[in-house]
Write an enzyme that holds these catalytic residues in place. Structure first.
Site, short mmCIF file in Angstrom:
data_model
loop_
_atom_site.label_atom_id
_atom_site.label_comp_id
_atom_site.label_asym_id
_atom_site.label_seq_id
_atom_site.Cartn_x
_atom_site.Cartn_y
_atom_site.Cartn_z
N ARG A 25 90.82 29.85 67.12
CA ARG A 25 90.48 28.86 66.11
C ARG A 25 89.60 29.41 64.99
NH1 ARG A 25 90.97 23.30 68.05
NH2 ARG A 25 92.97 23.32 69.12
N ARG A 65 88.69 24.26 60.45
CA ARG A 65 87.68 23.41 59.82
C ARG A 65 86.32 24.03 59.61
NH1 ARG A 65 88.73 18.44 63.61
NH2 ARG A 65 89.15 20.24 64.90
N ARG A 97 93.59 22.43 52.58
CA ARG A 97 94.28 21.43 53.39
C ARG A 97 94.18 20.02 52.80
NH1 ARG A 97 94.29 20.29 58.53
NH2 ARG A 97 94.78 18.28 57.62
N ASP A 111 100.34 25.17 65.38
CA ASP A 111 99.77 24.44 66.50
C ASP A 111 100.76 24.46 67.66
OD1 ASP A 111 97.30 22.55 67.08
OD2 ASP A 111 99.04 21.69 68.09
N TYR A 136 100.49 16.92 76.91
CA TYR A 136 100.40 16.05 75.73
C TYR A 136 101.61 15.11 75.66
CZ TYR A 136 96.41 18.56 73.72
OH TYR A 136 95.17 19.09 73.49
O1 CP3 Z 1 92.79 29.80 64.21
C1 CP3 Z 1 93.65 29.52 65.10
O2 CP3 Z 1 93.39 29.53 66.31
C2 CP3 Z 1 95.08 29.30 64.66
C3 CP3 Z 1 95.71 28.08 64.78
C4 CP3 Z 1 95.70 27.17 65.98
C5 CP3 Z 1 95.51 25.77 65.86
N1 CP3 Z 1 95.75 25.20 67.07
C6 CP3 Z 1 95.17 25.10 64.61
C7 CP3 Z 1 94.61 23.74 64.65
C8 CP3 Z 1 95.98 27.43 67.33
C9 CP3 Z 1 96.22 28.77 68.01
C10 CP3 Z 1 96.02 26.16 67.99
C11 CP3 Z 1 96.35 26.00 69.42
C12 CP3 Z 1 96.08 24.72 70.07
N2 CP3 Z 1 96.32 23.46 69.63
C13 CP3 Z 1 95.63 24.62 71.40
C14 CP3 Z 1 95.34 25.78 72.30
C15 CP3 Z 1 94.05 26.42 71.95
C16 CP3 Z 1 92.83 25.69 72.39
O3 CP3 Z 1 91.98 25.44 71.53
O4 CP3 Z 1 92.70 25.39 73.59
C17 CP3 Z 1 95.53 23.24 71.70
C18 CP3 Z 1 95.05 22.66 73.02
C19 CP3 Z 1 95.98 22.52 70.57
C20 CP3 Z 1 96.08 21.05 70.42
C21 CP3 Z 1 95.20 20.59 69.31
N3 CP3 Z 1 95.53 20.70 67.98
C22 CP3 Z 1 93.89 20.04 69.39
C23 CP3 Z 1 93.15 19.73 70.67
C24 CP3 Z 1 93.44 19.85 68.08
C25 CP3 Z 1 92.07 19.37 67.61
C26 CP3 Z 1 92.04 17.95 67.19
C27 CP3 Z 1 90.74 17.63 66.46
O5 CP3 Z 1 90.81 17.20 65.30
O6 CP3 Z 1 89.66 17.84 67.04
C28 CP3 Z 1 94.46 20.25 67.22
C29 CP3 Z 1 94.42 20.27 65.75
C30 CP3 Z 1 94.27 21.59 65.13
N4 CP3 Z 1 94.99 22.70 65.45
C31 CP3 Z 1 93.39 21.91 64.07
C32 CP3 Z 1 93.61 23.27 63.76
C33 CP3 Z 1 92.96 24.06 62.66
C34 CP3 Z 1 92.45 20.94 63.37
C35 CP3 Z 1 93.27 20.21 62.36
C36 CP3 Z 1 92.48 19.75 61.18
O7 CP3 Z 1 92.13 20.61 60.34
O8 CP3 Z 1 92.26 18.54 61.09
#
Ligand code: CP3
Length: 346
Positions: free
Chosen positions: A24, A28, A37, A73, A151
């Site tokens: 990550r 954000r 974004r 994602d 999910y």
């Molecule tokens: O920098 C990176 O790691 C690259 C991109 C990436 C994202 N998600 C971007 C993202 C990666 C590798 C993921 C994987 C992901 N997504 C996982 C496995 C990794 C982990 O953290 O355990 C999981 C469980 C998800 C599912 C997911 N997507 C969650 C739980 C969330 C957060 C929701 C929130 O708002 O708290 C997301 C959204 C997400 N994925 C964001 C990003 C940058 C935030 C989106 C935003 O900017 O609003």
């Protein structure tokens, strides 16, 4: 690029300077990410190759980390295959129609040429990103069947994954078909990234720590193995990562990984006691130290380097993702501190 030291560490070739990237790292915590974004939903942004490429490169430029992680994602493939899914800010992935019955599984879209064609924005984004990154390697990724399917079954984020675990136990054949579908979905997504230029992959099984070793071996391992098999003929390291999965290191490795990601709950030297000799590891600075004094944070960084020092290869990372409210300067300083430790070691 094949000689990047991060890829060397993942292949068991140690370098004097530690290699580091952060799960990550894009997202954000970066103001330039929030600006770009603005006005685009998370999942829409993932289908815009120029935007994906720019977001992937942002943390590499700013922090000087040793790899980019492809911005996407774990639910992007499901959306490209035609399922209704959104990412609710502050919540996570939410599916329009939870998958809970045999009829729901029957109705899943086929993963055919139409899906392959829908992966084109991913391939294009990877090509743009790799060109932009130059000698810095790009890590591709996918979600593992348990985490993605959880999910889908729950309909959204869940603490205990109770419905998913209940489905596994009460309708094992329905579960197996669902997990098999996700394995194909994520596997093709992973392969598309590697064929377009990603030089390592990470399979995220973030929520797998909810399972016992028995349940993992009986109901999940073969599906994670099927996902990784989509890239096992390609010359890229395969990292496998789970949260709270200390008890699953061996079966997760046996699913076909070539390196293991370890979260911050288990010291790397303790992970190495369990893993076979010669296995590269990745991890595992406690993300909480991003919110402490520099003294505490750097002590943790040194202790992680020491714990990983007898591994065949070690890529430094956090024990889980960068929290959205982390101070980006703290990350930049941590990277340069880690790189300096190498200069001292050499
Ligand atoms: O920098 C990176 O790691 C690259 C991109 C990436 C994202 N998600 C971007 C993202 C990666 C590798 C993921 C994987 C992901 N997504 C996982 C496995 C990794 C982990 O953290 O355990 C999981 C469980 C998800 C599912 C997911 N997507 C969650 C739980 C969330 C957060 C929701 C929130 O708002 O708290 C997301 C959204 C997400 N994925 C964001 C990003 C940058 C935030 C989106 C935003 O900017 O609003």
């Amino acid at each position: 690029m094949a000689d990047a030291s991060l890829l060397g560490e993942l292949r068991g070739v140690r370098a004097a300077t530690p290699s580091v990237w952060f799960m990550r790292q894009a997202g954000r915590s970066l103001p330039e990410y929030r600006a770009l974004r603005e006005g685009t939903t998370m999942l829409d942004s993932c289908e815009r190759p120029e935007m994906v490429s720019e977001i992937t490169v942002q943390p590499v430029r700013r922090h000087k980390v040793d790899a980019g992680i492809f911005f996407s994602d774990i639910v992007v493939p499901a959306r490209l295959a035609g399922l209704g899914v959104e990412i609710k800010p502050g919540v996570g992935p939410v599916f329009d129609h939870p998958i809970r019955t045999e009829a729901d599984v029957d109705a899943l879209p086929p993963l055919d040429d139409v899906y392959d064609a829908a992966l084109e924005p991913i391939r294009e984004a990877v090509r743009l990103t790799v060109a932009e990154l130059g000698t810095t390697p790009l890590i591709g990724f996918a979600g593992a069947p348990f985490t993605v399917a959880s999910y889908m079954v729950e309909g959204g984020p869940s603490r205990d994954h109770l419905r998913t675990r209940a489905l596994m136990r009460s309708q094992p054949e329905v579960w197996a078909r669902l997990a098999g579908w996700v394995a194909e979905l994520s596997g093709r997504f992973l392969r598309a990234q590697v064929l377009a230029g990603a030089s390592a992959v990470q399979l995220f099984d973030s929520w797998v720590g909810a399972l016992s070793e028995d349940m993992y071996r009986t109901s999940v391992q073969s599906h994670s193995a099927a996902t990784l098999a989509h890239v096992s003929d390609l010359p890229v390291p395969r990292i496998h990562f789970g949260v709270g999965a200390a008890h699953l290191l061996t079966p997760m490795l046996e699913a076909g990984a070539t390196a293991m990601g370890v979260d911050h709950r288990l010291r790397l030297d303790q992970a190495l006691d369990v893993l076979p000799p010669g296995l590269p590891v990745q991890g595992n600075i406690d993300p909480a130290t991003l919110f402490t004094s520099e003294e505490v944070r750097f002590a943790e960084a040194r202790s992680v380097l020491t714990a990983g020092s007898r591994a065949a290869g070690h890529v430094v990372n956090l024990g889980h993702g960068v929290p959205p409210d982390a101070d980006p300067q703290v990350l930049t300083d941590l990277v340069s501190y880690l790189h300096e430790q190498g200069a001292q070691r050499a």
